[in-house]
Enzyme design. Structure first.
Site, PDB file in Angstrom:
ATOM      1  N   GLY A 107      -0.436 -19.493  14.418  1.00  0.00           N
ATOM      2  CA  GLY A 107       0.862 -19.070  13.874  1.00  0.00           C
ATOM      3  C   GLY A 107       1.725 -20.211  13.379  1.00  0.00           C
ATOM      4  O   GLY A 107       1.345 -20.968  12.483  1.00  0.00           O
TER       5      GLY A 107
ATOM      6  N   LYS B 247     -10.589 -18.704  14.385  1.00  0.00           N
ATOM      7  CA  LYS B 247      -9.736 -19.900  14.416  1.00  0.00           C
ATOM      8  C   LYS B 247     -10.538 -21.117  14.893  1.00  0.00           C
ATOM      9  O   LYS B 247     -10.363 -22.231  14.370  1.00  0.00           O
ATOM     10  CB  LYS B 247      -8.536 -19.644  15.323  1.00  0.00           C
ATOM     11  CG  LYS B 247      -7.566 -18.614  14.724  1.00  0.00           C
ATOM     12  CD  LYS B 247      -6.609 -18.061  15.760  1.00  0.00           C
ATOM     13  CE  LYS B 247      -5.590 -17.103  15.155  1.00  0.00           C
ATOM     14  NZ  LYS B 247      -4.823 -16.355  16.137  1.00  0.00           N
TER      15      LYS B 247
ATOM     16  N   GLY C 157       4.192  -6.907  17.082  1.00  0.00           N
ATOM     17  CA  GLY C 157       3.640  -7.455  15.830  1.00  0.00           C
ATOM     18  C   GLY C 157       2.689  -8.611  16.048  1.00  0.00           C
ATOM     19  O   GLY C 157       2.390  -9.356  15.108  1.00  0.00           O
TER      20      GLY C 157
ATOM     21  N   GLU D 220      -3.744  -7.914  15.713  1.00  0.00           N
ATOM     22  CA  GLU D 220      -4.348  -7.656  14.411  1.00  0.00           C
ATOM     23  C   GLU D 220      -4.321  -6.155  14.137  1.00  0.00           C
ATOM     24  O   GLU D 220      -4.147  -5.347  15.059  1.00  0.00           O
ATOM     25  CB  GLU D 220      -5.795  -8.165  14.400  1.00  0.00           C
ATOM     26  CG  GLU D 220      -5.909  -9.666  14.525  1.00  0.00           C
ATOM     27  CD  GLU D 220      -5.166 -10.411  13.421  1.00  0.00           C
ATOM     28  OE1 GLU D 220      -5.484 -10.213  12.243  1.00  0.00           O
ATOM     29  OE2 GLU D 220      -4.249 -11.186  13.735  1.00  0.00           O
TER      30      GLU D 220
ATOM     31  N   ARG E 282       0.830  -1.201   0.000  1.00  0.00           N
ATOM     32  CA  ARG E 282       0.000   0.000   0.000  1.00  0.00           C
ATOM     33  C   ARG E 282       0.870   1.258   0.000  1.00  0.00           C
ATOM     34  O   ARG E 282       0.491   2.273  -0.538  1.00  0.00           O
ATOM     35  CB  ARG E 282      -0.930  -0.016   1.215  1.00  0.00           C
ATOM     36  CG  ARG E 282      -2.294   0.476   0.885  1.00  0.00           C
ATOM     37  CD  ARG E 282      -3.330   0.176   1.891  1.00  0.00           C
ATOM     38  NE  ARG E 282      -2.838   0.012   3.255  1.00  0.00           N
ATOM     39  CZ  ARG E 282      -3.607  -0.320   4.262  1.00  0.00           C
ATOM     40  NH1 ARG E 282      -4.881  -0.532   4.061  1.00  0.00           N
ATOM     41  NH2 ARG E 282      -3.126  -0.456   5.470  1.00  0.00           N
ATOM     42  N   ARG E 283       2.040   1.149   0.639  1.00  0.00           N
ATOM     43  CA  ARG E 283       2.937   2.321   0.716  1.00  0.00           C
ATOM     44  C   ARG E 283       4.251   2.014  -0.017  1.00  0.00           C
ATOM     45  O   ARG E 283       5.204   1.497   0.570  1.00  0.00           O
ATOM     46  CB  ARG E 283       3.192   2.669   2.187  1.00  0.00           C
ATOM     47  CG  ARG E 283       1.940   3.281   2.856  1.00  0.00           C
ATOM     48  CD  ARG E 283       2.193   3.613   4.299  1.00  0.00           C
ATOM     49  NE  ARG E 283       2.297   2.426   5.112  1.00  0.00           N
ATOM     50  CZ  ARG E 283       1.266   1.833   5.726  1.00  0.00           C
ATOM     51  NH1 ARG E 283       0.070   2.352   5.642  1.00  0.00           N
ATOM     52  NH2 ARG E 283       1.438   0.745   6.445  1.00  0.00           N
TER      53      ARG E 283
HETATM   54  N1  LIG Z   1       1.042 -10.786  12.871  1.00  0.00           N
HETATM   55  C1  LIG Z   1       0.838 -12.040  13.266  1.00  0.00           C
HETATM   56  O1  LIG Z   1       1.357 -12.503  14.279  1.00  0.00           O
HETATM   57  C2  LIG Z   1      -0.054 -12.922  12.464  1.00  0.00           C
HETATM   58  C3  LIG Z   1      -0.802 -12.460  11.413  1.00  0.00           C
HETATM   59  N2  LIG Z   1      -1.614 -13.314  10.713  1.00  0.00           N
HETATM   60  C4  LIG Z   1      -2.401 -12.804   9.595  1.00  0.00           C
HETATM   61  O2  LIG Z   1      -1.514 -12.407   8.567  1.00  0.00           O
HETATM   62  C5  LIG Z   1      -2.093 -11.337   7.824  1.00  0.00           C
HETATM   63  C6  LIG Z   1      -1.119 -10.164   7.809  1.00  0.00           C
HETATM   64  O3  LIG Z   1      -0.877  -9.771   9.134  1.00  0.00           O
HETATM   65  P1  LIG Z   1       0.285  -8.743   9.500  1.00  0.00           P
HETATM   66  O4  LIG Z   1       1.426  -8.922   8.596  1.00  0.00           O
HETATM   67  O5  LIG Z   1       0.474  -8.851  10.956  1.00  0.00           O
HETATM   68  O6  LIG Z   1      -0.449  -7.368   9.185  1.00  0.00           O
HETATM   69  P2  LIG Z   1       0.210  -5.992   8.789  1.00  0.00           P
HETATM   70  O7  LIG Z   1      -0.842  -4.949   8.980  1.00  0.00           O
HETATM   71  O8  LIG Z   1       1.532  -5.805   9.435  1.00  0.00           O
HETATM   72  O9  LIG Z   1       0.494  -6.196   7.226  1.00  0.00           O
HETATM   73  C7  LIG Z   1      -0.489  -6.125   6.227  1.00  0.00           C
HETATM   74  C8  LIG Z   1       0.083  -5.289   5.107  1.00  0.00           C
HETATM   75  O10 LIG Z   1      -0.791  -5.339   3.995  1.00  0.00           O
HETATM   76  C9  LIG Z   1      -0.782  -4.059   3.405  1.00  0.00           C
HETATM   77  N3  LIG Z   1      -1.979  -3.906   2.574  1.00  0.00           N
HETATM   78  C10 LIG Z   1      -3.242  -3.674   2.986  1.00  0.00           C
HETATM   79  N4  LIG Z   1      -4.059  -3.604   1.919  1.00  0.00           N
HETATM   80  C11 LIG Z   1      -3.301  -3.801   0.826  1.00  0.00           C
HETATM   81  C12 LIG Z   1      -3.564  -3.840  -0.565  1.00  0.00           C
HETATM   82  N5  LIG Z   1      -4.782  -3.648  -1.035  1.00  0.00           N
HETATM   83  N6  LIG Z   1      -2.534  -4.068  -1.409  1.00  0.00           N
HETATM   84  C13 LIG Z   1      -1.285  -4.253  -0.940  1.00  0.00           C
HETATM   85  N7  LIG Z   1      -0.963  -4.234   0.377  1.00  0.00           N
HETATM   86  C14 LIG Z   1      -1.977  -3.999   1.242  1.00  0.00           C
HETATM   87  C15 LIG Z   1      -0.724  -3.093   4.566  1.00  0.00           C
HETATM   88  O11 LIG Z   1      -0.237  -1.825   4.163  1.00  0.00           O
HETATM   89  C16 LIG Z   1       0.238  -3.816   5.515  1.00  0.00           C
HETATM   90  O12 LIG Z   1       1.579  -3.426   5.292  1.00  0.00           O
HETATM   91  C17 LIG Z   1      -3.439 -11.061   8.486  1.00  0.00           C
HETATM   92  O13 LIG Z   1      -4.438 -11.808   7.834  1.00  0.00           O
HETATM   93  C18 LIG Z   1      -3.255 -11.594   9.902  1.00  0.00           C
HETATM   94  O14 LIG Z   1      -4.452 -11.968  10.510  1.00  0.00           O
HETATM   95  C19 LIG Z   1      -1.696 -14.639  11.007  1.00  0.00           C
HETATM   96  C20 LIG Z   1      -0.976 -15.165  12.035  1.00  0.00           C
HETATM   97  C21 LIG Z   1      -0.127 -14.351  12.866  1.00  0.00           C
HETATM   98  N1  LIG Z   2      -3.365 -11.461  16.321  1.00  0.00           N
HETATM   99  C1  LIG Z   2      -3.134 -12.862  16.257  1.00  0.00           C
HETATM  100  C2  LIG Z   2      -2.034 -13.155  15.289  1.00  0.00           C
HETATM  101  C3  LIG Z   2      -1.928 -14.579  14.978  1.00  0.00           C
HETATM  102  O1  LIG Z   2      -2.868 -15.242  14.552  1.00  0.00           O
HETATM  103  C4  LIG Z   2      -2.755 -13.383  17.623  1.00  0.00           C
HETATM  104  O2  LIG Z   2      -2.441 -12.562  18.487  1.00  0.00           O
HETATM  105  O3  LIG Z   2      -2.803 -14.588  17.830  1.00  0.00           O
HETATM  106 NA    NA Z   3      -0.501 -22.889  12.306  1.00  0.00          NA
END
Ligand SMILES: NC(=O)C1=CN([C@@H]2O[C@H](COP(=O)(O)OP(=O)(O)OC[C@H]3O[C@@H](n4cnc5c(N)ncnc54)[C@H](O)[C@@H]3O)[C@@H](O)[C@H]2O)C=CC1
Ligand SMILES: N[C@@H](CC=O)C(=O)O
Ligand code: NA
Length: 430
Positions: A136, A207, A189, A192, A48-49
């Site tokens: 995770g 989940k 990090g 959500e 996005r950025r």
């Molecule tokens: N952070 C964690 O510990 C975990 C995250 N997840 C899942 O992973 C996914 C990503 O999570 P994070 O990386 O933590 O989130 P985040 O917010 O750090 O990263 C998401 C990125 O996607 C970008 N984005 C949003 N809309 C967009 C678009 N239309 N085109 C291109 N880029 C776009 C945002 O600018 C952001 O940089 C989510 O579905 C989350 O639920 C799953 C397990 C663990």
């Molecule tokens: N926000 C979620 C990320 C992983 O699924 C969590 O804290 O468990």
């Molecule tokens: Na898993």
């Protein structure tokens, strides 16, 4: 033999998880190629950025047009780590239509639209994998879907949200305040994009829906999951828990009914004994027990959140999906043949810890006990503390249905001598 033509990967989102996926793909390129049997090339990164500096990523790969990227036609695998429902859903569907398989970490989307997305994948002969979406780094989806495919799962119980476990652990062990602990979890990090999803239990409920669907081969939607968050858990609740030799965890519990004809799925805070393995799950770690007919009890444990652990699960899926593509095959898809209905929360049976503020006068205890008896809820222990005409009464019940307990609480609220119901918490793991 190694194929020389690389498999092309489009990465959608380069935040906490995406940036780690890109890093591992680059630093482990040779190992990944050897394990897959073909090089894997990062062919585009949608962000996005675009102005943000992204270490280790060739700037020419960066695009803000995710739709054009998934429509390119030469992409073998799309890795979706944007999160949220839209545009993630449309991008994934478009990816299938243009011949790609998909790896996603998006539990909110899979819990809501998993059936339609699986159908779209199947229609195009492509894969949809999402190990990172639940707990995770912990391998859970694939063990349930593949390793346990010959067994009958009766129960899945555990801690599936790292953020809330981190907060509850801090509140319990350091006396930290809720907001302070949440801010730390966000900075690390774990949370959500909107941490309401974590603290109000929506993330864990998504989940639980995914786990129930896979474990019981049935369709369980997010709305089928009973949900209570952890925002109302107080220091006083932790003190009460300690007096009982317990701590408090946000649990996801998915169960097959004793007669096998239905299932329940729920997420709520619960007291668990300090001796239970879940009590020692610290920080953003997750742990899940799976109980099945033939295997008995299995425990899955590990980091449940964070960029690098989550990227580990994404990369595992990427390797599996790439191997399938080279073999001209697909992995196991959706399985909901059992079509078990989801029973309402009222039918769930468990123990309860109820804390009441009551008048400190003769007969109150008997009055309260009568209410429990009238609703068929048997009392295990009662503890009373009196001070200046007021008293607190802590009742722990034997196992009772949620519907009976609700009846008890409503009747207690109607008693003149009960000034208030200070807290109600389920007791699990005994
Ligand atoms: N952070 C964690 O510990 C975990 C995250 N997840 C899942 O992973 C996914 C990503 O999570 P994070 O990386 O933590 O989130 P985040 O917010 O750090 O990263 C998401 C990125 O996607 C970008 N984005 C949003 N809309 C967009 C678009 N239309 N085109 C291109 N880029 C776009 C945002 O600018 C952001 O940089 C989510 O579905 C989350 O639920 C799953 C397990 C663990
Ligand atoms: N926000 C979620 C990320 C992983 O699924 C969590 O804290 O468990
Ligand atoms: Na898993």
């Amino acid at each position: 033999m190694m194929r020389t033509r690389p498999l092309k990967v489009a990465l959608l989102g380069c935040g906490v998880v995406g940036s780690e996926v890109a890093r591992i793909m680059t630093t482990h390129a040779a190992d990944l190629a050897a394990r897959i049997g073909a090089p894997v090339e990062l062919a585009g990164v949608a962000v996005r950025r675009p102005d943000r500096v992204r270490a280790g990523i060739d700037p020419s790969l960066i695009t803000t047009d995710a739709t054009a990227l998934v429509k390119r036609g030469d992409i073998d695998v799309v890795v979706e780590v944007i999160g949220g429902i839209e545009p993630a859903r449309t991008l994934i569907t478009t990816a299938f239509q243009h011949g790609a398989s998909v790896v996603s970490a998006n539990k909110a989307l899979i819990a809501q639209d998993g059936a339609a997305l699986h159908a779209a994948a199947e229609e195009q002969g492509r894969d949809l994998y999402y190990e990172a979406a639940v707990a995770g780094a912990i391998p859970l989806i694939r063990p349930l879907r593949e390793s346990m495919a010959g067994d009958k799962v009766n129960r899945v119980l555990g801690i599936v949200n790292g953020t809330t476990n981190f907060i509850l652990d801090k509140m319990d062990t350091t006396g930290a305040g809720y907001q302070e602990a949440l801010d730390e979890a966000t900075a690390l990090g774990y949370a959500e994009a909107d941490p309401t999803a974590d603290v109000e239990g929506f993330d864990a409920a998504a989940k639980a829906a995914i786990l129930s669907g896979i474990a019981f081969h049935s369709r369980v939607l997010l709305d089928d999951v009973y949900r209570e968050g952890m925002t109302e858990v107080t220091a006083a609740d932790f003190a009460s828990a300690k007096e009982m030799g317990c701590t408090i965890k946000l649990l996801a519990i998915c169960e097959r009914a004793a007669d096998g004809g239905s299932v329940t799925a729920r997420v709520h805070p619960a007291m668990i004994p300090l001796t239970h393995p879940l009590a020692s799950v610290r920080g953003a770690y997750n742990a899940v027990f799976v109980e099945s007919e033939a295997a008995g009890q299995l425990m899955f444990y590990g980091p449940g959140a964070g960029g690098s652990p989550t990227a580990s699960a994404v990369l595992g899926d990427l390797v599996a999906v790439c191997r399938n593509r080279l073999a001209g095959a697909t992995g196991p898809g959706d399985s909901a043949y059992a079509a078990l209905p989801v029973s309402p929360m009222g039918e769930v049976v468990t123990r309860y810890h109820i804390s009441l503020d009551v008048a400190d006068k003769p007969g109150v205890l008997a009055q309260v006990a009568t209410v429990f008896a009238e609703h068929g809820v048997s009392i295990d222990t009662v503890r009373q503390q009196g001070k200046d005409g007021e008293a607190s009464l802590v009742v722990v019940t034997h196992r009772a249905s949620d519907a009976s307990l609700s009846g008890v609480v409503e009747a207690l609220r109607g008693l003149d001598t009960v000034r208030g119901v200070a807290s109600i918490m389920r007791v699990e793991g005994e």
